[in-house]
Scaffold this motif. Structure first.
Motif, PDB file in Angstrom:
ATOM      1  N   ILE A 156      -6.670  27.896 -17.272  1.00  0.00           N
ATOM      2  CA  ILE A 156      -5.113  27.385 -18.343  1.00  0.00           C
ATOM      3  C   ILE A 156      -5.235  26.149 -18.846  1.00  0.00           C
ATOM      4  N   GLY A 157      -6.435  25.396 -18.666  1.00  0.00           N
ATOM      5  CA  GLY A 157      -7.239  24.077 -19.110  1.00  0.00           C
ATOM      6  C   GLY A 157      -6.137  22.849 -19.122  1.00  0.00           C
ATOM      7  N   TYR A 158      -7.277  22.345 -20.121  1.00  0.00           N
ATOM      8  CA  TYR A 158      -6.403  20.886 -20.157  1.00  0.00           C
ATOM      9  C   TYR A 158      -5.071  20.286 -19.556  1.00  0.00           C
ATOM     10  N   ARG A 159      -4.444  21.331 -20.704  1.00  0.00           N
ATOM     11  CA  ARG A 159      -2.701  19.629 -19.911  1.00  0.00           C
ATOM     12  C   ARG A 159      -2.303  20.407 -18.773  1.00  0.00           C
ATOM     13  N   PHE A 160      -2.533  21.500 -18.134  1.00  0.00           N
ATOM     14  CA  PHE A 160      -1.781  21.606 -16.984  1.00  0.00           C
ATOM     15  C   PHE A 160      -2.989  21.105 -15.665  1.00  0.00           C
ATOM     16  N   ILE A 161      -5.009  20.803 -16.112  1.00  0.00           N
ATOM     17  CA  ILE A 161      -4.722  19.475 -15.295  1.00  0.00           C
ATOM     18  C   ILE A 161      -4.722  18.586 -14.932  1.00  0.00           C
ATOM     19  N   HIS A 162      -4.041  17.782 -16.637  1.00  0.00           N
ATOM     20  CA  HIS A 162      -4.036  16.731 -16.605  1.00  0.00           C
ATOM     21  C   HIS A 162      -2.283  16.494 -15.636  1.00  0.00           C
ATOM     22  N   VAL A 292      -8.765  19.136  -3.382  1.00  0.00           N
ATOM     23  CA  VAL A 292     -10.542  19.451  -3.589  1.00  0.00           C
ATOM     24  C   VAL A 292     -10.038  20.553  -4.680  1.00  0.00           C
ATOM     25  N   ILE A 293      -9.348  21.878  -4.340  1.00  0.00           N
ATOM     26  CA  ILE A 293      -9.431  22.724  -5.488  1.00  0.00           C
ATOM     27  C   ILE A 293      -8.404  22.267  -7.016  1.00  0.00           C
ATOM     28  N   SER A 294      -8.011  21.253  -7.395  1.00  0.00           N
ATOM     29  CA  SER A 294      -7.409  20.792  -8.013  1.00  0.00           C
ATOM     30  C   SER A 294      -8.647  20.021  -8.540  1.00  0.00           C
ATOM     31  N   HIS A 295      -9.328  18.760  -8.593  1.00  0.00           N
ATOM     32  CA  HIS A 295     -10.837  18.584  -8.937  1.00  0.00           C
ATOM     33  C   HIS A 295     -11.647  19.122  -9.395  1.00  0.00           C
ATOM     34  N   ASN A 296     -11.949  20.594  -8.235  1.00  0.00           N
ATOM     35  CA  ASN A 296     -12.870  20.745  -8.474  1.00  0.00           C
ATOM     36  C   ASN A 296     -12.691  22.250  -9.959  1.00  0.00           C
ATOM     37  N   ALA A 297     -11.371  21.573 -10.684  1.00  0.00           N
ATOM     38  CA  ALA A 297     -10.931  22.858 -11.965  1.00  0.00           C
ATOM     39  C   ALA A 297     -12.110  22.415 -13.046  1.00  0.00           C
ATOM     40  N   LEU A 298     -12.266  20.879 -12.790  1.00  0.00           N
ATOM     41  CA  LEU A 298     -12.914  19.969 -14.031  1.00  0.00           C
ATOM     42  C   LEU A 298     -14.335  20.739 -13.765  1.00  0.00           C
ATOM     43  N   ASN A 299     -15.330  20.671 -13.013  1.00  0.00           N
ATOM     44  CA  ASN A 299     -16.161  20.694 -12.510  1.00  0.00           C
ATOM     45  C   ASN A 299     -16.631  22.542 -13.445  1.00  0.00           C
ATOM     46  N   LEU A 300     -15.525  23.172 -13.100  1.00  0.00           N
ATOM     47  CA  LEU A 300     -15.531  24.575 -13.749  1.00  0.00           C
ATOM     48  C   LEU A 300     -15.132  24.592 -15.546  1.00  0.00           C
ATOM     49  N   TYR A 301     -14.316  24.042 -15.775  1.00  0.00           N
ATOM     50  CA  TYR A 301     -13.802  23.682 -17.278  1.00  0.00           C
ATOM     51  C   TYR A 301     -15.129  23.312 -17.684  1.00  0.00           C
ATOM     52  N   GLY A 302     -15.756  21.984 -17.126  1.00  0.00           N
ATOM     53  CA  GLY A 302     -16.891  21.302 -18.322  1.00  0.00           C
ATOM     54  C   GLY A 302     -18.659  22.308 -17.564  1.00  0.00           C
ATOM     55  N   ALA A 303     -18.487  23.415 -16.299  1.00  0.00           N
ATOM     56  CA  ALA A 303     -19.628  24.142 -16.880  1.00  0.00           C
ATOM     57  C   ALA A 303     -19.420  25.264 -18.130  1.00  0.00           C
ATOM     58  N   VAL A 304     -18.102  25.820 -17.932  1.00  0.00           N
ATOM     59  CA  VAL A 304     -18.266  26.411 -19.484  1.00  0.00           C
ATOM     60  C   VAL A 304     -18.223  25.962 -20.207  1.00  0.00           C
ATOM     61  N   LEU A 305     -17.522  24.876 -20.401  1.00  0.00           N
ATOM     62  CA  LEU A 305     -18.237  24.468 -22.336  1.00  0.00           C
ATOM     63  C   LEU A 305     -19.078  24.250 -22.539  1.00  0.00           C
TER      64      LEU A 305
END
Length: 467
Positions: A156-162, A292-305
């Motif tokens: 879902i990305g940036y907005r949902f993470i925030h 952990v689940i929420s913050h780990n989305a940042l790692n996946l997002y960064g890896a994809v970028l």
């Protein structure tokens, strides 16, 4: 004019491309909640306990080391964050302006590997945590649940993470304050304040560990500020990020140290948290699992970028969409699940060792990026050149950056102390790793000198002055 909040799509449509002014949205205060909530999690809690468990500091000196390390490392991390609104592009693709279109590839790949390592480590931690909360759930099933949860958020990305971290800041903030009260009012060890002491090597090692925690965010921190409106200032972005990340991670680190000292020696950190918080223990573990689940989305997002940036270096005509980001997210998620389920019981430890080694090559990048942005270019770059296959005015390779980068890595080697290699200087100071500090101190002035000489040469050449 920035887009109204109601018109912002749920699923992020941009990947590594420039975010135009009409697509900018959000408030600078969102950066505080993102980094505060994201840092109250098991991994920083476990890391914070190392100062008293491994380096044998007492509570006072352990807290002092944690606070100093977070305060210093947080400055570098927040300076990267402040670049986001000014440029509107992800951090790693912005590195092409310093290293060249091809020269930046090495750093981008290294950052991607680091993100994958953190993601895989955290889904293992999520699987074990879920199994500890509900023993009927096998660890492999918990790993998959943790990965899928993080994957949905990352896609879902940036907005949902925030949004999630705005909620998490209140929930986790209140939870950790109550957790501190429970631990301090039910201390189970007689040597809570007297266990350990002061030793310079252990204190320096804890400072370094704390600072490196912040520096590890540097390669992707501006990815979460690039959607803010262009008129958001450097200072406001810096302080919102700095206060959120430094305060959140300091609380988590100190919480780990306090929990470890509140129970008898030899207890695993997360078991110590559960034991020391009494009846609140299971609730704390559930909160940390969700974190952990929420913050780990940042790692996946960064890896994809990072993967998209690497691929786009060669396929420069490719314009990646949200669909491409979703597909790559699923591919990385599935690969990490297979690796995590089939790995050894010390999977997390091995990946943390790898990340510590990778930080040695990311520290010089941090120095070069910050000097280039704030001192040499004052935040003014040619965005079109950054996306050109030949690097435009920045070229395919920037010799000045690559020379400073190589020297910055080399000077750290004698000071390194990682599970993969320990340098001679580190051995003489009882294992304290000061390589990051040496790398920053040497690389920053060296790159400025090399880049300034090169700029002066170009100006004289353009003016027809003999050189």
């Amino acid at each position: 004019m920035s887009a109204e909040r109601g018109t912002v799509p749920l699923i992020e449509k941009h990947t590594i491309g420039y975010v135009p002014p009409e697509d900018r949205h959000g408030k600078v205060r969102d950066l505080f909640t993102l980094w505060f909530g994201g840092n109250i999690a098991p991994l920083p809690i476990v890391t914070g306990a190392l100062g008293v468990q491994i380096y044998h500091l007492n509570l006072f000196w352990g807290i002092v080391a944690i606070v100093i390390g977070q305060a210093v490392g947080g400055v570098l991390m927040a300076l990267h964050s402040a670049q986001g609104p000014q440029m509107g592009i992800p951090q790693m693709i912005q590195s092409r302006a310093q290293f060249g279109s091809w020269g930046a590839l090495l750093v981008t790949v290294i950052a991607g590997v680091m993100y994958v390592g953190f993601f895989a480590s955290n889904i293992v931690l999520a699987g074990k945590s879920l199994h500890g909360i509900a023993p009927t759930v096998p660890v492999p099933v918990g790993i998959v649940i943790g990965a899928v949860g993080s994957g949905c958020i990352g896609i879902i990305g940036y907005r949902f993470i925030h949004v999630l971290n705005r909620i998490g800041t209140w929930v986790l903030g209140i939870g950790i304050v109550v957790g501190f009260w429970m631990i301090l009012s039910h201390v189970q060890s007689a040597d809570f304040l007297t266990r350990g002491g002061f030793n310079l090597a252990g204190w320096l090692a804890t400072v370094s560990l704390s600072a490196l925690w912040q520096i590890a965010f540097a390669p992707y921190v501006s990815d979460y500020s690039r959607y803010l409106p262009e008129d958001v200032g450097v200072a406001s972005t810096f302080w919102a990020t700095y206060l959120g990340c430094a305060l959140g991670s300091t609380l988590a680190f100190v919480f780990g140290a306090v929990a470890a000292l509140a129970v008898p020696p030899g207890v695993d950190t997360m078991d110590a948290v559960k034991q020391a918080t009494g009846v609140l223990g299971p609730v704390m573990l559930v909160l940390f699992l969700l974190s952990v689940i929420s913050h780990n989305a940042l790692n996946l997002y960064g890896a994809v970028l990072s993967v998209i940036t690497s691929l786009q270096t060669f396929a420069y005509r490719w314009i990646p969409t949200s669909k491409a980001r979703a597909v790559l997210s699923v591919v990385i998620l599935v690969a990490c699940c297979f690796a995590a389920i089939g790995a050894s019981s010390d999977f997390v430890g091995h990946f943390v060792d790898l990340v510590l080694a990778l930080l040695v090559v990311l520290v010089p990048w941090t120095a070069i990026n910050l000097i280039d942005f704030y001192v040499i270019h004052a935040g003014r770059y040619d965005i079109d050149s950054i996306f050109r296959v030949d690097g435009g005015i920045y070229g395919r390779f920037n010799p000045q950056a690559l020379i400073a980068y190589a020297v910055g890595i080399a000077v750290q080697i004698p000071f390194m102390n990682t599970p993969m290699y320990a340098g001679p200087v580190a051995a003489h100071i009882d294992g304290a790793d000061l390589s990051w500090l040496v790398g920053l101190v040497v690389t920053s002035p060296l790159y400025y000198w090399l880049a300034s000489r090169d700029s002066a040469y170009r100006r004289r050449q353009h003016a027809g002055v003999p050189v």
